[in-house]
Design a protein around this motif. Structure first.
Motif, short mmCIF file in Angstrom:
data_model
loop_
_atom_site.label_atom_id
_atom_site.label_comp_id
_atom_site.label_asym_id
_atom_site.label_seq_id
_atom_site.Cartn_x
_atom_site.Cartn_y
_atom_site.Cartn_z
N ALA A 81 51.21 46.86 41.87
CA ALA A 81 49.84 47.24 42.64
C ALA A 81 50.02 48.79 43.76
N ASP A 82 51.49 49.45 43.37
CA ASP A 82 51.79 50.63 43.41
C ASP A 82 50.43 52.14 43.85
N SER A 83 49.06 51.52 43.00
CA SER A 83 48.41 52.14 43.01
C SER A 83 46.98 51.95 42.69
N LEU A 84 45.85 52.01 43.06
CA LEU A 84 44.65 51.38 42.58
C LEU A 84 44.56 51.20 41.41
N TYR A 85 44.59 52.25 40.42
CA TYR A 85 44.67 52.24 39.29
C TYR A 85 45.39 50.62 38.60
N GLN A 88 44.06 47.52 39.80
CA GLN A 88 43.29 46.97 38.26
C GLN A 88 43.54 46.26 37.00
N ARG A 89 43.93 47.05 36.62
CA ARG A 89 45.00 47.16 35.07
C ARG A 89 45.18 45.52 35.61
N SER A 90 45.99 45.28 36.71
CA SER A 90 46.96 43.76 36.52
C SER A 90 45.35 42.89 36.74
N VAL A 91 44.06 43.16 37.52
CA VAL A 91 43.30 42.52 37.49
C VAL A 91 42.88 42.15 36.33
N GLU A 92 42.86 42.98 35.78
CA GLU A 92 41.67 43.45 33.96
C GLU A 92 42.80 42.18 33.25
N SER A 119 47.69 43.97 50.70
CA SER A 119 48.45 42.65 51.58
C SER A 119 46.79 41.18 51.79
N TRP A 120 45.78 41.86 51.65
CA TRP A 120 44.22 41.18 52.25
C TRP A 120 43.58 40.40 50.91
N PRO A 121 43.26 39.17 50.85
CA PRO A 121 42.53 39.13 50.51
C PRO A 121 40.99 39.63 49.77
N SER A 122 40.68 40.49 50.97
CA SER A 122 39.30 40.95 50.27
C SER A 122 39.35 42.23 49.47
N PHE A 123 40.22 42.64 49.21
CA PHE A 123 41.29 43.38 49.20
C PHE A 123 40.77 43.38 47.05
N TRP A 124 41.36 42.22 47.02
CA TRP A 124 41.75 42.01 45.70
C TRP A 124 40.40 41.42 44.95
N GLY A 125 39.30 40.83 46.47
CA GLY A 125 37.97 40.26 45.72
C GLY A 125 36.91 41.40 45.72
N ILE A 126 37.32 42.39 45.60
CA ILE A 126 36.19 43.47 44.99
C ILE A 126 36.78 43.48 43.90
N LEU A 127 37.97 43.56 43.99
CA LEU A 127 38.37 44.35 42.50
C LEU A 127 37.81 43.26 41.22
N PHE A 128 38.56 41.47 41.68
CA PHE A 128 37.98 40.34 40.87
C PHE A 128 36.75 40.78 40.84
N VAL A 130 34.57 42.31 40.39
CA VAL A 130 34.40 43.41 38.91
C VAL A 130 34.47 42.83 37.33
N GLU A 131 35.51 41.74 37.53
CA GLU A 131 35.52 41.04 36.92
C GLU A 131 35.08 40.00 36.57
N ASN A 132 33.60 39.82 37.54
CA ASN A 132 32.65 38.64 36.90
C ASN A 132 33.45 36.95 38.09
N PHE A 133 34.37 37.44 38.96
CA PHE A 133 35.02 35.80 39.38
C PHE A 133 34.51 35.89 41.26
N CYS A 134 34.51 35.16 41.60
CA CYS A 134 34.08 34.43 42.78
C CYS A 134 35.19 34.47 43.62
N LEU A 135 35.09 34.57 45.03
CA LEU A 135 36.39 34.00 46.01
C LEU A 135 35.73 32.86 46.49
N PHE A 136 36.75 31.76 46.65
CA PHE A 136 36.81 31.06 47.00
C PHE A 136 38.04 30.49 48.18
#
Length: 267
Positions: A81-85, A88-92, A119-128, A130-136
């Protein structure tokens, strides 16, 4: 309580969310993947593989299970995740192979790009999302008060799951980014040591410099920044009024000037 027991409890909480037990697990290397592999095997998983993120495609093919609902992917210390792009590709890539993800972001001390809050879960929560994942958040409440030697990673460990894959209500609070008290205490001690070194003008011992700088923001690693703080003649409040957007600088200046005043009063 031992670290192994804490991992067992964490895994029990994670798997209690699953209506159907997954048949395979892929653990992404990063931080103590072997220990997590042992925990999954102890929980009854026979098809557990450890791989780097780049090996994910290959490992999934070797496992022979291509239904994402039958796989858990456990990220132990972030993904590229050296960039936002790239994030996103990593989460996909993860979403393609699993509907259930145990995710630990990369600790802040290892973050290269400070413009992204990876380093924060909230950052990844948005990216996931997009892929129809919820954060628990089943893990942290269960082990938060236990003694554990690795809170630098566990304090941010969450679960991402597609709704159809979970057997629990999403009772997540509005806050998802936490710092464990043990980490706060450790960092405060390191900052205090650094301040003492700056104010007393002593050199940093070779065997101690890594210990001091390892968990601190990158600005503290620059000798120019240290000298700028020490030589600053303006009061911190004056800098804050003139340049309120430079919060990091005048906040550091406030702490240094406060400590300098205390030392002068003692002497």
């Amino acid at each position: 309580m031992s670290d192994a027991k804490v991992r067992d409890i964490a895994l029990e909480q994670v798997m209690s969310m699953r209506p159907v037990r997954s048949t395979s697990v892929v653990i992404i290397e990063g931080h103590k993947p072997v220990e997590w592999s042992e925990a999954y095997q102890k929980a009854g998983f026979a098809n557990v593989a450890i791989a780097t993120f780049d090996q994910l495609d290959e490992v999934v093919s070797q496992q022979g299970e291509f239904d994402p609902s039958h796989r858990v992917i456990h990220v132990t210390a972030g993904v590229p995740a050296d960039s936002l792009y790239e994030a996103q590709r990593s989460v996909e890539a993860i979403a393609k192979y699993a509907n259930f993800v145990v995710f630990t972001p990369k600790p802040n001390s290892f973050q290269l790009n400070e413009s992204l809050m990876i380093s924060w879960p909230s950052f990844w929560g948005i990216l996931f999302l997009v892929e129809n994942f919820c954060l628990f958040d089943p893990i942290r409440p269960a082990v938060w008060n236990e003694s554990f030697s690795d809170w630098d990673t566990m304090q941010s460990t969450v679960v991402f799951a597609r709704n159809k894959e979970i057997q629990a209500e999403n009772n997540l609070s509005s806050l998802v980014d936490y710092v464990h008290p043990s980490i706060v205490e450790m960092n405060l001690k390191k900052i205090a040591r650094l301040e003492d070194i700056i104010l007393r003008g002593s050199s940093i011992p070779v065997n101690a410099s890594r210990d001091i700088y390892f968990y601190l923001p990158k600005r503290y690693r620059s000798k120019k920044y240290e000298l700028k703080i020490v030589k600053e003649q303006r009061k911190w409040w004056f800098v804050a009024l003139c340049s309120p957007w430079r919060f990091s600088y005048w906040n550091d200046l406030w702490r240094v000037q406060r400590r300098r005043k205390r030392l002068n009063n003692v002497s």
